[in-house]
Design an enzyme around this catalytic site. Structure first.
Site: not given
Ligand code: GLA
Length: 384
Positions: A38, A125, A128, A174, A223
């Site tokens: 994304d 955690g 979801l 998300d 991340y």
């Molecule tokens: C988290 C982030 C999303 C996306 C996912 C990995 O959920 O909030 O924006 O990058 O990781 O796909």
């Protein structure tokens, strides 16, 4: 009314000693395929799930938000509605609300003070998106309560910016699915144009989530590091984002980048292709093809993007083996713990459950939680 909605209303009544007048709800999500694509302007295919965050609320006639978090041991917070919002030093849960409020104030919109009681059932955690559910439910609540008429995609963008306020430079997946999900459908989202295609979950297939119960935490750290590595790869390739790159372009510039950067880019480029193929497989109800794509996605996350952990890899293999070595299964979400998602026939669920019961605890030293769900609608708001 679902349990969390009733609980939020009841908690509001007993804490604030009056009746709430509004109820906002937004779901969590499971991503079927398209991980870490994304923020590279690429494609994803999540669906909203039957677990979410409910907020019961009432205007309080002040310039304060007064908040009760039912699930955080009844913790409370109170903050002034202002652009100069500060983060709370210790109440992470409240920072999502502070962030959303600040971001709406930044648009020079007038936000009215409210008393709110929050209750959610997205496991924390578990990968979801409990935080997206909270941001979207709160953003949509503010929009309605203050007559701001913000559309749901913009609510999602506000939620994403609130994450950055807190410290996670996440993408838009998300919050968008939490805001715009559609019953019975997965969403093929183009994260550059925000173009949406609702793809029906094929008849006779079920979405199963298995929480590894190894908690993931995405704020900062690994991340953001992955995101930087992707941006570095895009810059070496001379493209705006990895969405614009092909495997040929990557191979041609291989000598200009270190091995880690190369593999990060290879994951994103191949994952985008897999999402687009998976849309076709979904439309045709082609479970074999979906299985190939979802497992390839998992292997790419494991080997190239390096965001899986042994417990999650083990869980994926347990489920695959239970499904005869060819199941549609992969880790879902940001990584480093969290959940696994499988798409399967309902009659296959019991043998998957049995295999997990028998093998996962030995491997991981804890039990997994099995969550059967269906694709649900996105955010809703009602006046009580
Ligand atoms: C988290 C982030 C999303 C996306 C996912 C990995 O959920 O909030 O924006 O990058 O990781 O796909």
């Amino acid at each position: 009314m679902t349990d969390v909605k009733t609980k939020a209303i009841e908690a509001f009544k007993s804490h604030f000693s009056c009746e709430p007048t509004m109820l906002s709800y937004a779901p969590g999500r499971v991503n079927l395929i398209g991980e870490h694509t994304d923020y590279n302007d690429g494609f994803v295919m999540p669906c909203a799930i039957g677990f979410g965050t409910a907020i019961a609320a009432k205007l309080n006639g002040t310039s304060l938000m007064r908040v009760l978090a039912v699930d955080i041991n009844g913790d409370t917070d109170e903050f002034l509605i202002t652009k100069d919002m500060l983060k709370h030093e210790s109440k992470t849960w409240s920072n999502y609300l502070r962030g959303v409020t600040k971001l709406i104030c930044d648009k020079n919109l007038e936000v009215k003070g409210m008393d709110v009681a929050i209750c959610g059932d997205v496991p924390l955690g578990a990968g979801l998106s409990s935080s997206a559910a909270l941001e979207v439910a709160f953003g949509n609540l503010i929009s309605h309560a203050s007559n701001l008429n913000i559309d749901l995609q913009d609510i999602a963008l506000i939620g994403q910016a609130a994450e950055a306020f807190i410290g996670c430079k996440c993408g838009i997946m998300d919050q968008t699915i939490s805001a715009c999900g559609k019953e019975g459908c997965a969403l093929r989202l183009d994260c550059r144009s925000l173009d949406k295609l609702h793809v029906k979950v094929p008849q006779g297939l079920e979405v199963l989530i298995v929480n590894s119960n190894v908690k993931h935490a995405l704020v900062g750290g690994e991340y953001n590091e992955r995101r930087e590595q992707c941006e570095k790869a895009a810059s070496i390739l001379g493209v705006k984002a990895l969405r614009d790159a092909t495997l040929e372009m990557l191979e041609a510039k291989k000598s200009l980048m270190d091995d880690t950067t190369f593999r990060r880019a290879r994951h994103v480029i191949t994952e985008d292709d897999r999402v687009l193929e998976a849309v076709g497989a979904f439309e045709q109800g082609d479970l074999d093809k979906l299985a190939t794509l979802m497992y390839a996605s998992h292997c790419s996350m494991r080997d190239d993007f390096e965001i899986t952990i042994p417990e999650i890899d083990g869980l994926v293999e347990i489920i695959r083996e239970a499904l005869g070595g060819k199941g549609a299964v992969r880790m879902t979400g940001g990584g480093f713990g969290g959940s696994v998602v499988a798409v399967l026939k309902p009659e296959e669920v019991s043998k998957v459950k049995a295999a997990i019961d028998e093998r996962y605890e030995k491997l991981a030293g804890r039990k997994a939680t099995i969550i059967e769900t269906r694709a649900c609608n996105g955010a809703t708001f009602i006046t009580l």
